[in-house]
Design an enzyme around this catalytic site. Structure first.
Site, PDB file in Angstrom:
ATOM      1  N   TRP A 132       0.829  -1.222   0.000  1.00 56.87           N
ATOM      2  CA  TRP A 132       0.000   0.000   0.000  1.00 56.87           C
ATOM      3  C   TRP A 132       0.853   1.257   0.000  1.00 56.87           C
ATOM      4  O   TRP A 132       1.877   1.312   0.681  1.00 56.87           O
ATOM      5  CB  TRP A 132      -0.861  -0.017   1.255  1.00 56.87           C
ATOM      6  CG  TRP A 132      -1.452   1.310   1.618  1.00 56.87           C
ATOM      7  CD1 TRP A 132      -0.846   2.314   2.322  1.00 56.87           C
ATOM      8  CD2 TRP A 132      -2.754   1.788   1.298  1.00 56.87           C
ATOM      9  NE1 TRP A 132      -1.702   3.386   2.458  1.00 56.87           N
ATOM     10  CE2 TRP A 132      -2.878   3.087   1.836  1.00 56.87           C
ATOM     11  CE3 TRP A 132      -3.842   1.240   0.600  1.00 56.87           C
ATOM     12  CZ2 TRP A 132      -4.037   3.854   1.717  1.00 56.87           C
ATOM     13  CZ3 TRP A 132      -5.000   1.998   0.484  1.00 56.87           C
ATOM     14  CH2 TRP A 132      -5.090   3.280   1.035  1.00 56.87           C
ATOM     15  N   MET A 133       0.390   2.290  -0.733  1.00 61.15           N
ATOM     16  CA  MET A 133       1.028   3.605  -0.682  1.00 61.15           C
ATOM     17  C   MET A 133      -0.034   4.678  -0.500  1.00 61.15           C
ATOM     18  O   MET A 133      -1.072   4.630  -1.163  1.00 61.15           O
ATOM     19  CB  MET A 133       1.792   3.857  -1.991  1.00 61.15           C
ATOM     20  CG  MET A 133       2.362   5.262  -2.100  1.00 61.15           C
ATOM     21  SD  MET A 133       3.384   5.475  -3.584  1.00 61.15           S
ATOM     22  CE  MET A 133       2.122   5.713  -4.832  1.00 61.15           C
ATOM     23  N   ASN A 134       0.228   5.652   0.406  1.00 61.44           N
ATOM     24  CA  ASN A 134      -0.557   6.890   0.328  1.00 61.44           C
ATOM     25  C   ASN A 134       0.402   8.057   0.149  1.00 61.44           C
ATOM     26  O   ASN A 134       1.266   7.975  -0.740  1.00 61.44           O
ATOM     27  CB  ASN A 134      -1.609   7.036   1.428  1.00 61.44           C
ATOM     28  CG  ASN A 134      -1.152   6.917   2.865  1.00 61.44           C
ATOM     29  OD1 ASN A 134      -0.758   5.852   3.309  1.00 61.44           O
ATOM     30  ND2 ASN A 134      -1.216   7.989   3.616  1.00 61.44           N
ATOM     31  N   ASP A 135       0.281   9.119   0.912  1.00 67.00           N
ATOM     32  CA  ASP A 135       0.975  10.384   0.622  1.00 67.00           C
ATOM     33  C   ASP A 135       2.414  10.273   0.110  1.00 67.00           C
ATOM     34  O   ASP A 135       3.248   9.604   0.739  1.00 67.00           O
ATOM     35  CB  ASP A 135       1.107  11.227   1.889  1.00 67.00           C
ATOM     36  CG  ASP A 135      -0.111  11.230   2.751  1.00 67.00           C
ATOM     37  OD1 ASP A 135      -1.127  10.659   2.353  1.00 67.00           O
ATOM     38  OD2 ASP A 135      -0.034  11.813   3.837  1.00 67.00           O
ATOM     39  N   GLN A 163       4.289   7.318   2.046  1.00 69.35           N
ATOM     40  CA  GLN A 163       3.655   6.542   3.110  1.00 69.35           C
ATOM     41  C   GLN A 163       3.430   5.131   2.583  1.00 69.35           C
ATOM     42  O   GLN A 163       2.748   4.938   1.564  1.00 69.35           O
ATOM     43  CB  GLN A 163       2.318   7.194   3.487  1.00 69.35           C
ATOM     44  CG  GLN A 163       2.482   8.513   4.213  1.00 69.35           C
ATOM     45  CD  GLN A 163       2.966   8.287   5.633  1.00 69.35           C
ATOM     46  OE1 GLN A 163       2.190   7.946   6.511  1.00 69.35           O
ATOM     47  NE2 GLN A 163       4.260   8.455   5.863  1.00 69.35           N
ATOM     48  N   PHE A 216       4.560   8.620  10.057  1.00 67.87           N
ATOM     49  CA  PHE A 216       3.587   9.325   9.214  1.00 67.87           C
ATOM     50  C   PHE A 216       4.314  10.340   8.331  1.00 67.87           C
ATOM     51  O   PHE A 216       5.525  10.468   8.345  1.00 67.87           O
ATOM     52  CB  PHE A 216       2.553  10.026  10.105  1.00 67.87           C
ATOM     53  CG  PHE A 216       1.381   9.151  10.501  1.00 67.87           C
ATOM     54  CD1 PHE A 216       1.431   7.768  10.412  1.00 67.87           C
ATOM     55  CD2 PHE A 216       0.203   9.720  10.977  1.00 67.87           C
ATOM     56  CE1 PHE A 216       0.350   6.963  10.776  1.00 67.87           C
ATOM     57  CE2 PHE A 216      -0.886   8.948  11.346  1.00 67.87           C
ATOM     58  CZ  PHE A 216      -0.822   7.567  11.244  1.00 67.87           C
ATOM     59  N   SER A 217       3.513  11.120   7.623  1.00 71.49           N
ATOM     60  CA  SER A 217       4.066  12.064   6.641  1.00 71.49           C
ATOM     61  C   SER A 217       4.965  13.120   7.259  1.00 71.49           C
ATOM     62  O   SER A 217       4.859  13.431   8.445  1.00 71.49           O
ATOM     63  CB  SER A 217       2.936  12.764   5.893  1.00 71.49           C
ATOM     64  OG  SER A 217       2.530  11.975   4.821  1.00 71.49           O
ATOM     65  N   ARG A 276       0.214  16.927  12.910  1.00 73.10           N
ATOM     66  CA  ARG A 276       1.044  16.014  12.108  1.00 73.10           C
ATOM     67  C   ARG A 276       1.543  16.650  10.819  1.00 73.10           C
ATOM     68  O   ARG A 276       1.222  17.770  10.485  1.00 73.10           O
ATOM     69  CB  ARG A 276       0.263  14.737  11.799  1.00 73.10           C
ATOM     70  CG  ARG A 276      -1.035  14.911  11.067  1.00 73.10           C
ATOM     71  CD  ARG A 276      -1.630  13.531  10.758  1.00 73.10           C
ATOM     72  NE  ARG A 276      -2.960  13.596  10.200  1.00 73.10           N
ATOM     73  CZ  ARG A 276      -4.081  13.565  10.897  1.00 73.10           C
ATOM     74  NH1 ARG A 276      -4.049  13.491  12.216  1.00 73.10           N
ATOM     75  NH2 ARG A 276      -5.255  13.618  10.288  1.00 73.10           N
ATOM     76  N   ASP A 277       2.335  15.853  10.104  1.00 69.86           N
ATOM     77  CA  ASP A 277       2.824  16.167   8.762  1.00 69.86           C
ATOM     78  C   ASP A 277       3.708  17.411   8.734  1.00 69.86           C
ATOM     79  O   ASP A 277       3.448  18.357   7.974  1.00 69.86           O
ATOM     80  CB  ASP A 277       1.630  16.317   7.781  1.00 69.86           C
ATOM     81  CG  ASP A 277       0.659  15.144   7.874  1.00 69.86           C
ATOM     82  OD1 ASP A 277       1.083  14.066   8.324  1.00 69.86           O
ATOM     83  OD2 ASP A 277      -0.517  15.314   7.514  1.00 69.86           O
ATOM     84  N   GLU A 289      -4.470  18.441   6.729  1.00 72.42           N
ATOM     85  CA  GLU A 289      -3.306  17.561   6.717  1.00 72.42           C
ATOM     86  C   GLU A 289      -2.282  18.084   5.708  1.00 72.42           C
ATOM     87  O   GLU A 289      -2.594  18.931   4.866  1.00 72.42           O
ATOM     88  CB  GLU A 289      -3.713  16.143   6.300  1.00 72.42           C
ATOM     89  CG  GLU A 289      -4.795  15.531   7.180  1.00 72.42           C
ATOM     90  CD  GLU A 289      -5.148  14.099   6.807  1.00 72.42           C
ATOM     91  OE1 GLU A 289      -5.247  13.266   7.710  1.00 72.42           O
ATOM     92  OE2 GLU A 289      -5.332  13.802   5.610  1.00 72.42           O
TER      93      GLU A 289
HETATM   94  C1  FRU Z   1      -2.877  12.076   4.808  1.00 71.51           C
HETATM   95  C2  FRU Z   1      -2.505  11.376   6.101  1.00 71.51           C
HETATM   96  C3  FRU Z   1      -1.525  12.219   6.878  1.00 71.51           C
HETATM   97  C4  FRU Z   1      -0.802  11.194   7.694  1.00 71.51           C
HETATM   98  C5  FRU Z   1      -0.740  10.040   6.750  1.00 71.51           C
HETATM   99  C6  FRU Z   1      -0.760   8.707   7.435  1.00 71.51           C
HETATM  100  O1  FRU Z   1      -3.320  11.236   3.812  1.00 71.51           O
HETATM  101  O2  FRU Z   1      -3.658  11.108   6.834  1.00 71.51           O
HETATM  102  O3  FRU Z   1      -2.124  13.233   7.638  1.00 71.51           O
HETATM  103  O4  FRU Z   1       0.467  11.614   8.085  1.00 71.51           O
HETATM  104  O5  FRU Z   1      -1.835  10.151   5.882  1.00 71.51           O
HETATM  105  O6  FRU Z   1      -0.479   7.690   6.555  1.00 71.51           O
END
Ligand code: FRU
Length: 603
Positions: free
Chosen positions: A145-148, A164, A204-205, A264-265, A318
């Site tokens: 899986w990948m997000n940010d 992420q 996290f990010s 965060r972030d 975020e």
């Molecule tokens: C945004 C988010 C960030 C967080 C990350 C966690 O998509 O919710 O705020 O750091 O994803 O994976």
């Protein structure tokens, strides 16, 4: 470890043949020990069933807790396996202490879970693509899986992209910084994982920058990363790299910044004017951004906040980014504050809003309209553009951005399994003044993307589009860039439709009367995985003169439409049953298509 060799041993190995390498001991209805011999191979392949709940796996090395991970261990069927690297443990005893969360009444039932027979030790893991929807020219993780996208920086000709990442499954979990690099923003190389979870939390990010003076104490030109350590609470931590971003060592004094509420972030940069570091932090649930300053990245002083009651407020705030750019290419400069929000985007779910204004080193103030209000602006009017941030230290003052090409509404449900999610194409951000007198951000495809252009498989110029559509053949694999300039007649609606023989289609329609461009993916292909997927998204095209220009990038599961040099962008993912192979151009009122080219893609 070797994560590229195309030998699919994992799913085929009968487990009992490996008795010496993997030994399973059941302790109760929901607790099992799996003993593994790191001498037997480099990787432990763990069987996953996506619909199952996460099992908690404590990795005990010589009896001590080394790390914890959460894996959807297979109960009734193995969807795929994920590798756990055993090489650091050679010469040690490794025991996985596994707690499952299943509703069962006896150990007998636990013994029936198929995972126990399918843990295998191997020297290879097959990453050959198994997905028909994997993009051909967008960045994706090899598996998992990948997000940010986050922590991106540029140095010595290399674009570093961290993201992420869950290396142990294709749904969100075990947040880690994955890493890829590129020398041309087109081809991406998968690098070893950069930052892994620790006792303070998952990773996290965040952001990264080169500390050219060594002010943080990690050495001159160290790459410093700041990220959120996430567990029950969220704290900000540091890690530094002295090998150009390939591996990071965490700071012993982590966390460096804590608050009493969710934040965060971290996004930080060096301010040469004051010789200080500046930090923007998303005060997520308070729907605002906080600003801090520091001499050394370790001690932070709160200097301001922005956002309460301003802009879109329907979701958490975020992934901020703050940078300054020239307006209309002149000497006048303005600050841009990116505030990704989820949900609350213009078409539901996640989206990137931004504000234009001033940053005085302490806080951000947005420009107001004549009536004193602050407008909400969106960087992209599609449904699949989120967590967008920019590269630090990019050459020639460039502000190169990349976004996560998905939406929290359905990212975990899209029809892929070996991997989930791609990133958008990289884009260059610039500022322009629109006829309404306001300053907006444009995002153009990065110039490097011209290298993707192959031969023009279809071209036409100076034709008149009318009610009956004129068709053009697209490449058989569906991968293309469409480039067109058109002069819409008064009140015309000009439509470019991409379609295939299954009846799947996506339309891109420009409406002259309100200067809006819309993308309709309601009949684009597979969409039954979630009701929020079918959608029409639309935004202002800012067509300044009589001519509208379009660049459309079609990959296996995405369509990015750039209008008028990126003054409007619409990014949407699609899952056609087979590639779109016909482009049809029509107009409700006869309009001139000045040029049209369909290029195939060099990959
Ligand atoms: C945004 C988010 C960030 C967080 C990350 C966690 O998509 O919710 O705020 O750091 O994803 O994976």
């Amino acid at each position: 470890m070797k994560i590229a060799a195309p030998i699919a041993i994992a799913a085929l190995m009968p487990a009992l043949a490996l008795a010496g390498e993997v030994k399973v001991e059941h302790l109760g209805t929901n607790n099992t020990l799996v003993r593994v011999s790191p001498e037997a191979g480099e990787l432990l392949l763990m069987p996953v069933q996506e619909s199952n709940d996460d099992a908690r796996i404590n990795v005990l090395v010589d009896g001590k807790l080394d790390r914890t991970m959460y894996v959807r261990l297979a109960k009734s069927k193995v969807d795929y396996s994920v590798p756990f690297d055993l090489t650091p443990y050679k010469g040690h005893d490794v025991v996985l202490d596994i707690v499952t969360e299943q509703n069962r009444s006896s150990v007998r039932e636990a013994k029936d879970d198929v995972c126990w027979r399918n843990f295998t030790v191997s020297d290879t893991f097959d990453t050959t693509n198994r997905e028909k929807y994997r993009p051909a020219y967008h960045h994706t993780p090899a598996y998992g899986w990948m997000n940010d996208p986050n922590g991106m920086f540029y140095a010595d000709g290399v674009w570093h992209l961290y993201y992420q990442y869950n290396p142990f499954g294709s749904k969100w979990q075990n947040m880690t910084w994955g890493h890829s690099t590129s020398t041309d923003l087109v081809h991406w190389k998968h690098e070893p994982i950069a930052i892994e979870p620790d006792g303070i939390g998952t990773i996290f990010s965040g952001s990264a920058a080169i500390d050219s003076t060594g002010s943080a104490g990690f050495g001159k030109n160290a790459v410093v990363a700041m990220y959120t350590s996430a567990s029950r609470s969220q704290m900000q931590s540091l890690a530094a790299s002295n090998d150009g971003g390939m591996s990071f060592t965490k700071f012993n004094g982590n966390p460096v910044l804590t608050l009493e509420s969710e934040a965060r972030d971290p996004n930080f940069f060096f301010d040469p004017a004051t010789g200080e570091w500046k930090l923007v932090l998303a005060h997520a649930l308070d729907h605002e951004m906080l600003f801090f300053t520091s001499p050394d990245l370790k001690t932070w002083t709160l200097t301001g906040s922005f956002g309460k009651g301003i802009g879109a407020q329907d979701g958490v705030w975020e992934c901020p980014d703050l940078f300054r750019l020239p307006v209309d290419g002149t000497g006048t400069q303005k600050w841009v504050l990116l505030c990704n929000i989820n949900p609350g985007g213009p078409f539901g779910g996640s989206a990137t809003q931004y504000f234009i204004g001033e940053f005085d080193g302490k806080t951000f103030r947005a420009d107001t309209l004549a009536d004193g209000t602050i407008p909400t602006k969106w960087l992209d009017y599609g449904k699949d553009h989120y967590a967008t941030v920019t590269w630090s230290d990019a050459p020639e003052g460039r502000r190169t951005a990349i976004g996560w090409m998905s939406n929290w509404q359905y990212a975990a449900e899209v029809p892929t399994m070996q991997y989930r999610s791609a990133n958008t194409l990289p884009r260059e951000i610039s500022l322009f003044t629109a006829p309404d007198g306001q300053i907006y951000a444009a995002s153009e495809p990065s110039p490097e993307l011209l290298a993707l252009r192959g031969k023009a498989v279809a071209k036409a110029s100076g034709f008149s589009a009318g009610k009956s559509a004129r068709d053009f053949a697209m490449p058989a694999n569906g991968l293309c860039e469409i480039e067109s300039t058109l002069t819409p007649a008064k009140d015309a609606v000009i439509t470019f439709t991409l379609s295939n023989s299954k009846g799947n289609k996506v339309s891109i329609s420009y409406n002259q009367s309100d200067d809006k461009l819309a993308v309709d993916r309601t009949a684009s292909g597979e969409s039954s995985f979630i009701e929020e997927f079918p959608a029409v998204t639309a935004g202002p095209a800012f067509t300044a003169g009589k001519e509208l220009s379009l660049r459309v990038f079609v990959d296996r599961s995405s369509i990015e439409v750039f209008a008028n040099g990126g003054r409007l962008v619409l990014t949407n993912i699609v899952f056609p049953e087979e590639p779109y192979t016909t482009l049809s151009v029509s107009s409700t009122v006869k309009s001139k298509i000045n040029s049209l080219k369909v290029y195939d893609i060099n990959i």
